[in-house]
Design a protein around this motif. Structure first.
Motif, mmCIF file in Angstrom:
data_model
loop_
_atom_site.group_PDB
_atom_site.id
_atom_site.type_symbol
_atom_site.label_atom_id
_atom_site.label_comp_id
_atom_site.label_asym_id
_atom_site.label_seq_id
_atom_site.Cartn_x
_atom_site.Cartn_y
_atom_site.Cartn_z
ATOM 1 N N TYR A 22 60.934 -52.106 -15.308
ATOM 2 C CA TYR A 22 62.114 -52.432 -13.850
ATOM 3 C C TYR A 22 62.602 -51.991 -13.576
ATOM 4 N N TYR A 23 63.083 -51.635 -12.071
ATOM 5 C CA TYR A 23 64.301 -50.162 -12.041
ATOM 6 C C TYR A 23 65.488 -51.002 -10.712
ATOM 7 N N ILE A 24 66.506 -51.652 -11.077
ATOM 8 C CA ILE A 24 67.188 -51.957 -10.503
ATOM 9 C C ILE A 24 68.371 -50.390 -10.008
ATOM 10 N N PHE A 25 68.608 -49.772 -8.719
ATOM 11 C CA PHE A 25 68.839 -48.838 -7.753
ATOM 12 C C PHE A 25 70.195 -49.279 -7.200
ATOM 13 N N VAL A 26 71.246 -47.673 -7.890
ATOM 14 C CA VAL A 26 72.417 -49.416 -7.439
ATOM 15 C C VAL A 26 72.907 -47.655 -6.621
ATOM 16 N N LYS A 27 73.887 -48.348 -5.729
ATOM 17 C CA LYS A 27 74.776 -48.020 -4.434
ATOM 18 C C LYS A 27 75.816 -47.880 -5.013
ATOM 19 N N SER A 28 76.404 -45.845 -4.642
ATOM 20 C CA SER A 28 78.018 -46.030 -5.615
ATOM 21 C C SER A 28 78.594 -47.019 -4.689
ATOM 22 N N TRP A 29 79.950 -48.052 -5.649
ATOM 23 C CA TRP A 29 81.186 -48.893 -5.290
ATOM 24 C C TRP A 29 81.170 -47.812 -3.594
ATOM 25 N N GLY B 263 82.067 -37.605 -0.485
ATOM 26 C CA GLY B 263 82.586 -39.533 -0.143
ATOM 27 C C GLY B 263 81.442 -39.914 0.240
ATOM 28 N N TYR B 264 79.509 -39.064 0.321
ATOM 29 C CA TYR B 264 78.786 -39.949 1.253
ATOM 30 C C TYR B 264 78.417 -41.785 0.364
ATOM 31 N N SER B 265 78.494 -42.389 1.733
ATOM 32 C CA SER B 265 78.663 -43.931 0.718
ATOM 33 C C SER B 265 77.716 -44.707 0.899
ATOM 34 N N GLY B 266 76.271 -43.846 1.435
ATOM 35 C CA GLY B 266 75.060 -44.316 1.202
ATOM 36 C C GLY B 266 74.488 -44.352 0.227
ATOM 37 N N ASN B 267 72.609 -44.902 0.497
ATOM 38 C CA ASN B 267 71.667 -44.691 -0.977
ATOM 39 C C ASN B 267 71.515 -43.100 -0.995
ATOM 40 N N VAL B 268 71.114 -42.532 -2.309
ATOM 41 C CA VAL B 268 71.310 -41.191 -1.899
ATOM 42 C C VAL B 268 70.663 -40.646 -3.699
ATOM 43 N N CYS B 269 69.881 -40.083 -3.555
ATOM 44 C CA CYS B 269 69.222 -39.441 -4.983
ATOM 45 C C CYS B 269 68.743 -38.200 -4.458
ATOM 46 N N VAL B 270 68.091 -36.707 -5.267
ATOM 47 C CA VAL B 270 67.635 -35.585 -4.674
ATOM 48 C C VAL B 270 66.326 -35.491 -5.511
ATOM 49 N N ILE B 271 65.886 -35.538 -5.010
ATOM 50 C CA ILE B 271 64.284 -35.452 -5.401
ATOM 51 C C ILE B 271 63.707 -34.119 -6.196
ATOM 52 N N THR B 272 63.063 -33.630 -7.360
ATOM 53 C CA THR B 272 63.373 -32.006 -7.745
ATOM 54 C C THR B 272 62.119 -31.657 -7.531
ATOM 55 N N LYS B 273 61.792 -30.149 -7.137
ATOM 56 C CA LYS B 273 60.230 -29.938 -7.605
ATOM 57 C C LYS B 273 60.495 -28.649 -7.759
ATOM 58 N N VAL B 274 59.739 -28.097 -8.400
ATOM 59 C CA VAL B 274 59.669 -26.551 -8.996
ATOM 60 C C VAL B 274 58.476 -25.739 -8.374
ATOM 61 N N LEU B 275 58.877 -24.525 -7.871
ATOM 62 C CA LEU B 275 57.941 -23.816 -7.631
ATOM 63 C C LEU B 275 57.801 -22.471 -8.576
ATOM 64 N N HIS B 276 56.112 -21.642 -8.341
ATOM 65 C CA HIS B 276 55.841 -20.435 -8.087
ATOM 66 C C HIS B 276 55.396 -20.024 -7.553
ATOM 67 N N LEU B 277 56.116 -18.617 -8.044
ATOM 68 C CA LEU B 277 55.408 -17.107 -6.871
ATOM 69 C C LEU B 277 53.973 -16.908 -7.618
ATOM 70 N N SER B 278 53.641 -16.074 -8.720
ATOM 71 C CA SER B 278 52.908 -16.212 -9.091
ATOM 72 C C SER B 278 51.470 -16.723 -9.684
ATOM 73 N N PRO B 279 50.483 -15.574 -8.485
ATOM 74 C CA PRO B 279 48.641 -16.883 -8.609
ATOM 75 C C PRO B 279 48.519 -17.393 -9.972
ATOM 76 N N GLU B 280 48.945 -16.363 -11.297
ATOM 77 C CA GLU B 280 48.726 -17.309 -12.566
ATOM 78 C C GLU B 280 49.222 -18.335 -12.725
ATOM 79 N N SER B 281 50.463 -18.500 -12.818
ATOM 80 C CA SER B 281 51.196 -19.769 -12.142
ATOM 81 C C SER B 281 50.994 -20.686 -11.640
ATOM 82 N N ASN B 282 50.393 -21.957 -12.152
ATOM 83 C CA ASN B 282 50.265 -22.905 -10.845
ATOM 84 C C ASN B 282 50.786 -23.071 -9.596
ATOM 85 N N SER C 267 65.148 -47.163 1.503
ATOM 86 C CA SER C 267 66.516 -47.178 1.849
ATOM 87 C C SER C 267 67.041 -46.058 1.397
ATOM 88 N N TYR C 268 66.038 -45.250 0.683
ATOM 89 C CA TYR C 268 66.526 -43.727 0.056
ATOM 90 C C TYR C 268 66.466 -42.800 0.642
#
Length: 897
Positions: free
Chosen positions: A105-112, A499-518, A534-535
């Motif tokens: 169960y997650y409670i997402f908390v915005k900055s005061w 000073g951003y006061s809205g709901n915010v998160c940053v999703i991460t994605k790692v990408l590879h150029l090499s065809p041998e890698s995914n 809301s995010y």
């Protein structure tokens, strides 16, 4: 010592602050079945985590449900009510969103952010608290102040102490300190040494009187527990008496049997408890709490039955707490309780109250509307506002998704086959927004670079949370950790710095150029948490607000005003400064930066050294800053970002550990001690495979000698950048500067290359800020001293301090010549302290030469007879003098020199 909450765990594998509170029972019915102690323990864990996140930029509370409900359940009314009390609002949706994922169960908390409550703009606490520990007297009761009431109380105390100069006063002061008429029953009772068991005291409880019986068990512990509440309540109001041993209903004296309590132990326990109460002062007196403890004998039939006690306390000049306020923050991955002083400082934190600051600067971010950890951000009037910078650097175009900067996009795609297709595949679903490329978002955020990373790209797009892509050629063991750390820092800075006061998160994605890698690796731990809608960025307004916070993150720097104001203040780089700062250091190992006076060269030098440290994983002792004068050297050395030396020291010593060199005010260097430029180049090119950085900042207009500077010929100063926007000085001063700069350009000294002065034709002047320029001629020496003293007196009356002022003379030898007369005049206004330019941090007026003050600045500058031995550089010296003054410039010439 900081108090940590060890029952709460800050998870380190997320690009957000995630606090794991462990097992919690959810659902109204389920919680009602819990034993009271377990219900309170769980509630305390949740509300403590919520408080810490509200005060630290927001995040996520992760709970493991103990109940086995198959269907989604609500939190429970007791948990919801505790959260409402925490945020002083009935609407939980202002700051909390919830989501159930399986047993998690997650409670997402915005900055005061206190601007959530615009209806009460006068009293908005900067932080959230579980408990203020501040009590006051309300009728015959004690009242625990909530955060808003505590803010109002502390603000009133501060005003009384600092502005009105009031000492605490009230009715009870008279009761305690003055001889009252014998008919006053309160006075008569408290003058006694003994009372009769069962007698009725002849007055009731009131705002100044509280009756309490002794507990039947653990007498001393009971007394220790009630004193903090009642004594602080009286001290924070108008004083009063706590009478222990009197029944509050019947008003009968009951006392405590002598077999249960010792007279001396009781008094000692009371005094020790009061002395340990936390307090905060706002006045100069720093007085301790003023109280008296009287132990009265209680007689029964003429024999000693036991004891009662009366504690009288006067109003306290500051704020008295029952215990340390209960407020939490996340510090270095620990949940830490704020100390009393930290709590008061944060609750009371306000924007700097300086009329001259408001006149000359424009607020970009105010504390009154920012998150708890944000700092005020200002820009010089006449320069780009954060909105202008955002539209210039990160424009949002309707119906378009664009990449920026375009030059970097083309360069990266040409150097890395398949990169364009890889990124286009990722951004294909998005129709509007911006993809901001960087060779290293980590370095942009003042983190260490990871060399395996080809580039990073931040996507801010409609109908999506921000996404940070990290692109590598092939898989790397540390890739997810790097991306997570960078995204975490970005999210924290967007809120706590930008000073951003809205709901915010940053999703991460790692990408590879090499065809041998995914082509794409796991999205990491962030993907395990499904953030609410809301995010997601819902409109252009949200997108631009977030990008304007990003502008502050990327272009903000610690202002020189911070030392003057005694608090952290940020300024913003100009677009041109940011363009130079954003250069690829690996492709720009050597660079000459020509900057007009007041264009921010020294700030740029400091910023670039921080970037070098992170890009090349350097220690401070591997980066060398060289300047001509000792005061500027010391000023930079105090920043602890590099090793700083003067040119003379540089030529005398070996620097075997140095890899990178930044040179400032190079136009004033001389070749008298050898080829400093050649030596610097040799040091930075010791490693032929990976030469170091050599950036040289200079302004030929401020050349203060006619000797050979040792700089290479202008044609050899390549690559070269120019800073032509004057950002420091007030309008009247820039007008004067323009005149004397033209004189330099028309009649330059023989050691200045003519082509270098053509940049004046491209000059831009921020001419919005009003200032003062006053030139007085033909004054006798004593008149000059009187003029300085009288002007300083007026300035001090308007709120300026000695650290705002510099008095500059022609040469170091002239300092002693003028000092005696100046001291004589200044004694009349009770200011007799001068210092030289090496002590810029002290609260003193600087008295030094124009040359030694090179590279430094103050708001008000007096220039006393700025003559020169060499007529050819007179106008150069006047440029040096004028450019040092931000707001006021007074040039005083005297006769018969």
């Amino acid at each position: 010592m900081e108090e940590h909450n060890s029952s709460l765990v800050v998870e380190s594998s997320y690009p957000d602050l995630v606090i794991n509170v462990g097992k919690v029972t959810l659902g109204e019915r389920n919680r009602k079945k819990l034993q009271k102690i377990q219900r309170e323990q769980e509630k305390t864990k949740v509300i403590t985590a919520a408080c810490a996140l509200l005060n630290s930029g927001g995040g996520v509370i992760q709970l493991e449900m103990t109940n086995n409900d198959e269907h989604p359940v609500e939190m429970g009314q007791d948990l919801e009510e505790s959260l409402r009390t925490l945020i002083l609002s009935s609407n939980l949706q202002d700051f909390f969103k919830t989501k159930q994922q399986g047993r998690c169960y997650y409670i997402f908390v915005k900055s005061w952010s206190s601007d959530t409550f615009p209806e009460d703009s006068s009293f908005k606490p900067r932080i959230c608290s579980l408990n203020s520990s501040l009590y006051c007297r309300s009728g015959t009761s004690v009242h625990l102040m909530n955060s808003r009431e505590a803010f109002k109380f502390l603000k009133t105390k501060k005003i009384n102490a600092e502005v009105l100069g009031k000492e605490p006063f009230g009715k009870v002061v008279k009761v305690i300190t003055q001889d009252l008429h014998n008919s006053d029953p309160t006075y008569l009772v408290f003058q006694k040494d003994q009372l009769e068991y069962g007698e009725i005291v002849p007055f009731p409880e009131s705002e100044f009187i509280e009756f309490k019986q002794f507990s039947t068990k653990r007498i001393l512990e009971y007394v220790k527990n009630i004193i903090p509440v009642y004594i602080t309540a009286f001290a924070n109001t108008e004083g009063g008496y706590l009478c222990i041993g009197v029944d509050d209903r019947s008003k009968k004296v009951l006392g405590c049997a002598k077999e249960k309590v010792d007279h001396d132990s009781l008094k000692k326990k009371i005094e020790n408890t009061i002395y340990k109460l936390p307090c905060v002062h706002f006045c100069q007196s720093q007085r301790q709490i003023d109280f008296t403890v009287k132990i009265l004998d209680v007689l029964a039939g003429g024999e000693l039955y036991g004891y009662a006690c009366v504690i009288g306390v006067k109003p306290f000049c500051g704020a008295l707490f029952s215990e340390t306020p209960c407020s939490w923050m996340v510090k270095d991955k620990h949940i830490c309780k704020l100390t009393t002083q930290e709590w008061v400082s944060m609750v009371m934190d306000t924007d700097p109250d300086f009329t001259w600051l408001c006149k000359d600067f424009e607020s970009q971010l105010s504390l009154s509307s920012g998150p708890p950890l944000s700092r005020p951000v200002y820009s010089k009037k006449g320069l780009e506002h954060k909105k202008d910078l955002q539209q210039l650097l990160f424009p949002v175009l309707p119906g378009r998704l664009q990449c920026t900067p375009k030059s970097l996009w083309k360069e990266l795609c040409s150097q890395n086959e398949g990169l364009e297709e890889l990124i286009n595949m990722q951004i294909y679903p998005f129709s509007q927004g911006i993809l901001i490329l960087s060779r290293s978002w980590a370095v942009d955020l003042n983190l260490k670079e990871k060399q395996a990373v080809l580039c990073d790209a931040l996507l801010i797009a409609w109908n999506s949370p921000p996404i940070l892509y990290t692109i590598l050629r092939e898989q790397d063991a540390d890739e997810q950790s790097y991306c997570t750390s960078t995204a975490f820092t970005l999210k924290q800075k967007l809120v706590n710095l930008g000073g951003y006061s809205g709901n915010v998160c940053v999703i991460t994605k790692v990408l590879h150029l090499s065809p041998e890698s995914n082509a794409e690796s796991s999205e990491g731990a962030a993907s395990l948490i499904d953030y609410p809608r809301s995010y997601y960025i819902a409109n252009t307004q949200q997108m631009e607000a977030l990008l304007q916070s990003l502008v502050i993150v990327l272009l903000g720097f610690r202002s020189f005003l911070s030392d003057q104001l005694g608090c952290e203040v940020l300024n913003l780089l100009t677009a041109k400064q940011y363009e130079i700062f954003s250069k690829n250091l690996r492709k720009n190992k050597e660079l000459f930066i020509h900057g007009l006076p007041g264009s921010g060269k020294t700030i740029m030098a400091m910023k670039i050294m921080e970037k070098i440290r992170n890009m090349f994983h350097c220690e401070a002792n591997e980066i060398l800053y060289i300047c001509e004068n000792e005061p500027l050297r010391k000023f930079i050395s105090d920043k602890k970002i590099c090793q700083a030396v003067t040119r003379k020291s540089f030529m005398k010593n070996d620097f075997k550990k140095i890899q990178h060199i930044i040179i400032d005010e190079a136009q004033n260097f001389r070749s008298e001690d050898g080829d400093w430029y050649g030596k610097a180049k040799t040091i930075t090119q010791r490693d032929k495979d990976c030469p170091g950085i050599l950036w040289i900042f200079l302004d030929y207009f401020q050349t203060n000698h006619v000797e050979c500077s040792g700089l290479p010929a202008l044609s050899a100063q390549f690559p070269r950048e120019e800073l032509t926007r004057v950002v420091r000085n007030a309008y009247q001063i820039t007008e004067y500067l323009q005149r004397v700069l033209q004189e330099v350009r028309k009649n330059p000294p023989p050691n200045i290359p003519l082509g270098s002065l053509q940049m004046l034709l491209e000059a831009e002047w921020a001419q919005v800020v009003e200032g003062t320029l006053n030139i007085e001629e033909n004054l006798p020496l004593h008149k000059i001293a009187t003029y300085v003293a009288d002007t300083c007196k007026l300035l001090f009356e308007r709120g300026y301090s000695p650290k705002d002022i510099a008095v500059l003379v022609s040469t170091a030898r002239d300092v002693e010549r003028y000092k005696t007369e100046l001291l004589r005049a200044m004694r009349k206004i009770k200011v007799v302290h001068f210092t030289n330019a090496s002590n810029m941090s002290g609260d003193y007026i600087v008295l030094d030469s124009v040359r030694r003050f090179s590279g430094l600045e103050r708001n008000i500058v007096f220039g006393i007879h700025p003559k020169t031995v060499e007529p050819a550089i007179l106008y150069n010296i006047l440029v040096c003098l004028a450019s040092r003054a931000n707001q006021q410039l007074h040039i005083l010439w005297h006769r018969d020199v």
